[in-house]
Structure formats: structure tokens, C-alpha cells
Design an enzyme around this catalytic site. Sequence first.
Site, mmCIF file in Angstrom:
data_model
loop_
_atom_site.group_PDB
_atom_site.id
_atom_site.type_symbol
_atom_site.label_atom_id
_atom_site.label_comp_id
_atom_site.label_asym_id
_atom_site.label_seq_id
_atom_site.Cartn_x
_atom_site.Cartn_y
_atom_site.Cartn_z
ATOM 1 N N HIS A 114 0.862 -1.192 0.000
ATOM 2 C CA HIS A 114 0.000 0.000 0.000
ATOM 3 C C HIS A 114 0.896 1.240 0.000
ATOM 4 O O HIS A 114 1.532 1.560 1.008
ATOM 5 C CB HIS A 114 -0.928 -0.019 1.229
ATOM 6 C CG HIS A 114 -2.103 0.904 1.127
ATOM 7 N ND1 HIS A 114 -3.395 0.537 1.450
ATOM 8 C CD2 HIS A 114 -2.176 2.207 0.732
ATOM 9 C CE1 HIS A 114 -4.208 1.579 1.257
ATOM 10 N NE2 HIS A 114 -3.482 2.611 0.827
ATOM 11 N N LEU A 115 0.912 1.892 -1.159
ATOM 12 C CA LEU A 115 1.742 3.076 -1.376
ATOM 13 C C LEU A 115 1.539 4.135 -0.292
ATOM 14 O O LEU A 115 0.406 4.402 0.094
ATOM 15 C CB LEU A 115 1.322 3.664 -2.730
ATOM 16 C CG LEU A 115 2.107 4.834 -3.305
ATOM 17 C CD1 LEU A 115 3.397 4.328 -3.932
ATOM 18 C CD2 LEU A 115 1.265 5.547 -4.349
ATOM 19 N N HIS A 116 2.620 4.722 0.215
ATOM 20 C CA HIS A 116 2.470 5.804 1.198
ATOM 21 C C HIS A 116 3.697 6.696 1.228
ATOM 22 O O HIS A 116 4.822 6.247 1.064
ATOM 23 C CB HIS A 116 2.196 5.236 2.603
ATOM 24 C CG HIS A 116 3.227 4.242 3.084
ATOM 25 N ND1 HIS A 116 3.235 2.934 2.649
ATOM 26 C CD2 HIS A 116 4.265 4.369 3.934
ATOM 27 C CE1 HIS A 116 4.238 2.293 3.228
ATOM 28 N NE2 HIS A 116 4.893 3.145 4.006
ATOM 29 N N PHE A 117 3.441 7.976 1.419
ATOM 30 C CA PHE A 117 4.502 8.957 1.606
ATOM 31 C C PHE A 117 4.885 9.012 3.074
ATOM 32 O O PHE A 117 4.011 9.042 3.942
ATOM 33 C CB PHE A 117 4.022 10.366 1.216
ATOM 34 C CG PHE A 117 4.175 10.692 -0.230
ATOM 35 C CD1 PHE A 117 5.373 11.209 -0.720
ATOM 36 C CD2 PHE A 117 3.121 10.506 -1.115
ATOM 37 C CE1 PHE A 117 5.514 11.524 -2.063
ATOM 38 C CE2 PHE A 117 3.262 10.812 -2.466
ATOM 39 C CZ PHE A 117 4.462 11.329 -2.935
#
Length: 159
Positions: A114-117
Amino acid sequence: MKTMWAPWRMDYILADKKDECVFCDALSKNEDLTLFKGNDTMVMMNKFPYINGHLLAAPVRHLSALEQLGKHEMGELLATVERSVDILKRVMRPDGFNIGLNLGKVAGAGVEEHLHFHIVPRWFGDTNALTVFAEVRVIPEHLKTTYDNLKPHFDNLTI
Ligand SMILES: [Zn+2]
């Protein structure tokens, strides 16, 4: 290059990794460290922070690659990062920020599906070993206190 040394990260390294996604999990439950849930994006505190005020901004959709984001989502995600930085500036007054994506395990992604900054506030002298030692014992308290300080600002957030 300076390495940020965060011994409390051992709790994370040694913890049982559950199968469910922490972001999707936080969206479906009343996760106590979630600061913002929007239509397309969300912000949560990192439970295993490198430093106090370490936030994670993610799309609501469970996806792992930048190219899977629609143009609209991409814009919303960057706007969410920008607003989060603005709130951290006002509440915690850091001297600077490290902001970035870890894509893939080799790049240090803890939750790669799950993509996250990562939004990491930085203060002059924050690599000081004594500061880090002092924070080992109090970091859980810091998390909740920081959350309580930031939450009212995120409650007013519209993306
Ligand atoms: Zn997810």
C-alpha cells in the site's frame, strides 16, 4: 550521509507482522492514530516513528505503484502531503522535512503493498544520541500527545 538512529524501531522489526494492510485496516476501523480520512487520501501517525511527528500519507485505494494512481488521486495525494506539512509546521515548528516514498522492500518499504509517503519533520540537532536515548522511554507517550496536538488541525482539513 548521516544515519538516523532510532532504537525503538526494534519493536517494529521484532513484532509479528500481520497479514492485513495497516492502511486499509485503519480505514475500516476506528484506528486511534489515524489523523485524516478523506475520499481519496488518508493520513496516519507512524506507530514506529523515526522521530516524533512522523506521518504517513496514503491513497485510500490499496495499490502499490505510482502508475496505478489516477491523475486526480495523484493530485489529491500531493495536496494531502502539502497540507500535512503545513499542519506540522504550525504545530511542531520543525526546521525542515524529509518526504519520500520507499518503493519495494529493498528500498526499505515496511508495507510495500500500500503506497504511502513518509513525512518526517526534522530539527537541528535531532540526530543527537542523547535526544534519541531520552525518547526511547517516552515515545509511546509522545505518540498520543502528538496525535492529540495534531488531530484538531486535521479535523478541519479539506482536500
Ligand atoms: Zn491497503
